[in-house]
Design an enzyme around this catalytic site. Structure first.
Site, short mmCIF file in Angstrom:
data_model
loop_
_atom_site.label_atom_id
_atom_site.label_comp_id
_atom_site.label_asym_id
_atom_site.label_seq_id
_atom_site.Cartn_x
_atom_site.Cartn_y
_atom_site.Cartn_z
N THR A 172 0.83 -1.36 0.05
CA THR A 172 0.04 0.14 -0.11
C THR A 172 0.75 1.39 -0.05
O THR A 172 1.65 1.41 1.04
CB THR A 172 -0.84 -0.10 1.32
OG1 THR A 172 -1.67 -1.34 1.38
CG2 THR A 172 -1.71 1.29 1.10
N LYS B 182 -7.65 1.58 -3.26
CA LYS B 182 -7.39 1.17 -1.76
C LYS B 182 -7.44 2.24 -0.76
O LYS B 182 -8.08 2.02 0.15
CB LYS B 182 -5.88 0.55 -1.84
CG LYS B 182 -5.32 0.45 -0.41
CD LYS B 182 -5.60 -0.87 0.24
CE LYS B 182 -5.26 -0.86 1.66
NZ LYS B 182 -5.80 -2.07 2.10
N LYS C 264 -1.73 5.09 8.54
CA LYS C 264 -0.90 5.14 7.22
C LYS C 264 -1.90 5.64 5.89
O LYS C 264 -1.60 6.38 5.10
CB LYS C 264 -0.15 4.04 7.00
CG LYS C 264 0.35 3.85 5.67
CD LYS C 264 1.09 2.44 5.48
CE LYS C 264 1.55 2.49 4.09
NZ LYS C 264 2.15 1.20 3.85
P1 NAD Z 1 5.87 -5.93 7.28
O1 NAD Z 1 6.68 -4.94 7.92
O2 NAD Z 1 5.49 -6.99 8.09
O3 NAD Z 1 6.77 -6.54 6.04
C1 NAD Z 1 7.43 -5.68 5.04
C2 NAD Z 1 8.67 -6.31 4.97
O4 NAD Z 1 9.64 -5.72 3.91
C3 NAD Z 1 9.87 -6.53 6.04
O5 NAD Z 1 9.92 -7.85 6.38
C4 NAD Z 1 11.00 -5.80 5.73
O6 NAD Z 1 12.18 -6.26 6.23
C5 NAD Z 1 10.86 -5.68 4.36
N1 NAD Z 1 11.85 -4.86 3.52
C6 NAD Z 1 11.80 -3.62 3.64
N2 NAD Z 1 12.76 -2.90 2.96
C7 NAD Z 1 13.29 -4.01 2.07
C8 NAD Z 1 14.32 -4.24 1.22
N3 NAD Z 1 14.64 -3.02 0.55
N4 NAD Z 1 14.43 -5.19 0.55
C9 NAD Z 1 13.82 -6.39 0.97
N5 NAD Z 1 13.07 -6.37 1.96
C10 NAD Z 1 12.54 -5.19 2.44
O7 NAD Z 1 4.67 -5.36 6.61
P2 NAD Z 1 3.42 -6.01 6.13
O8 NAD Z 1 2.36 -5.88 7.28
O9 NAD Z 1 3.86 -7.36 5.48
O10 NAD Z 1 2.78 -4.85 5.19
C11 NAD Z 1 3.44 -4.73 3.86
C12 NAD Z 1 2.44 -3.79 3.26
O11 NAD Z 1 1.14 -4.32 2.93
C13 NAD Z 1 2.36 -2.47 3.78
O12 NAD Z 1 2.43 -1.60 2.55
C14 NAD Z 1 0.91 -2.39 4.34
O13 NAD Z 1 0.49 -1.37 4.29
C15 NAD Z 1 0.29 -3.53 3.35
N6 NAD Z 1 -0.86 -4.09 3.96
C16 NAD Z 1 -0.84 -4.63 5.32
C17 NAD Z 1 -1.81 -5.32 6.21
C18 NAD Z 1 -1.66 -5.75 7.46
O14 NAD Z 1 -2.68 -6.25 7.79
N7 NAD Z 1 -0.67 -6.15 7.78
C19 NAD Z 1 -2.95 -5.20 5.09
C20 NAD Z 1 -3.16 -4.73 3.84
C21 NAD Z 1 -2.04 -3.89 3.53
#
Ligand code: NAD
Length: 297
Positions: free
Chosen positions: A93, A168, A243
């Site tokens: 997102t 979204k 966010k």
């Molecule tokens: P998270 O923080 O658990 O996962 C993100 C991952 O990206 C981390 O493991 C981090 O180490 C990795 N990362 C960051 N920079 C990196 C790089 N340069 N190279 C490789 N890996 C890298 O977050 P999440 O909960 O999995 O959310 C991910 C996305 O999904 C976000 O944009 C969030 O807004 C969206 N989202 C989350 C949810 C939820 O319920 N968690 C729901 C809908 C959407």
């Protein structure tokens, strides 16, 4: 079987990549966090030593990263290593402007791309029941759809580049505003001596009904699975709602749209998060409206 690179194996990306493995794809993943890599490896994801290493030879690349700056940095890093003609799909997102810039980067490399943020949270990511909102040209969507369909239940083509992100943030602005409205109604009902169950029974079958009420009811009791029954443990964390509301406000400013309730919702969730509740479920905003940061017994 398609060879798919998956960058960002966190709370969402890890289970999504695992579902691609279950669907029979060869998945090569990478994450900066060693613990995320190990968890994904246990699910059958092969782990590369870098993002560039993961994408070489992949027919499709999926990214699931925190914010726009991460997506632009990772796409900038991997594109020189991506095979021309590979498909890039970003499921994070992020802001609409960054999404459009990412599409432009892919086009410069001769690659098709799709922005495909999700709804459904970590439960949906594990169960492969996510909803994907996709933006990109028809050919790119046509190639992305079968991949996304293995990680979710519904895949909607919303329009051209950035349209998925637009859908979204519009959707989540509705959700944030709705939850505040529902919470205000329950707080008013409490002051008027009306029981939670009575308000729920009426509103859920009347003109006040909406998904946030019937699924994420902010008071314990009427909806047993709602976070209110579990100490407001997320679920959908307030910081993620904040966010998305801030992304909506940034987009509204750029596009010149009047979103006064969206602005108010962003301000309220900002205060709620600043009161130490960023990690609580977004439905806990009801406690803030009662004048308390968190639920009290
Ligand atoms: P998270 O923080 O658990 O996962 C993100 C991952 O990206 C981390 O493991 C981090 O180490 C990795 N990362 C960051 N920079 C990196 C790089 N340069 N190279 C490789 N890996 C890298 O977050 P999440 O909960 O999995 O959310 C991910 C996305 O999904 C976000 O944009 C969030 O807004 C969206 N989202 C989350 C949810 C939820 O319920 N968690 C729901 C809908 C959407």
């Amino acid at each position: 079987m398609t060879t798919i690179a998956f960058i960002g194996l966190g709370n969402m990306g890890g289970p999504m990549a695992a579902n691609l493995v279950k669907a029979g794809h060869e998945v090569l993943g990478f994450d900066l966090a060693p613990a995320s890599c190990e968890a994904a490896r246990a699910e059958g994801v092969a782990i590369a030593s870098s993002a560039g290493g993961a994408v070489a030879g992949a027919e499709a690349v999926v990214t699931m990263l925190p914010a726009g700056r991460h997506v632009l940095a990772v796409w900038g890093e991997i594109l020189p290593a991506v095979a021309p003609g590979a498909l890039l799909v970003d499921c994070s997102t992020i802001d609409v402007e960054s999404a459009r810039r990412a599409h432009a980067l892919a086009a410069e490399r001769g690659c098709l791309s799709v922005d495909a943020p999700v709804s459904g949270g970590t439960v949906g990511a594990k169960a492969a029941t996510l909803t994907f909102m996709a933006g990109g040209v028809a050919e790119a969507f046509g190639r992305a759809e079968p991949i996304l369909a293995r990680m979710g239940r519904r895949v909607v083509h919303c329009g051209e580049a950035g349209a998925g992100q637009a859908a979204k943030i519009c959707n989540n602005m509705i959700l944030g505003i709705s939850m505040i409205g529902i919470s205000e109604a329950f707080v008013l009902a409490e002051k008027l001596g009306l029981s939670h169950q009575a308000l729920f029974d009426v509103a859920s079958t009347s003109s006040g009904s909406c998904w946030a009420l019937t699924t994420h009811c902010p008071v314990p009791g009427p909806v047993p699975t709602s976070a209110a029954n579990h100490g407001y443990k997320p679920g959908f964390a307030a910081e993620l709602m904040l966010k998305d509301l801030r992304l909506a406000q940034a987009a509204a400013l750029t596009a010149g749209a009047a979103t006064p309730l969206g602005a108010e919702a962003a301000a309220l969730y900002g205060l709620y998060a600043a009161a130490g509740q960023a990690g609580s479920d977004y439905s806990g905003i009801i406690n803030f409206l009662r004048g308390r940061a968190a639920a009290t017994a």
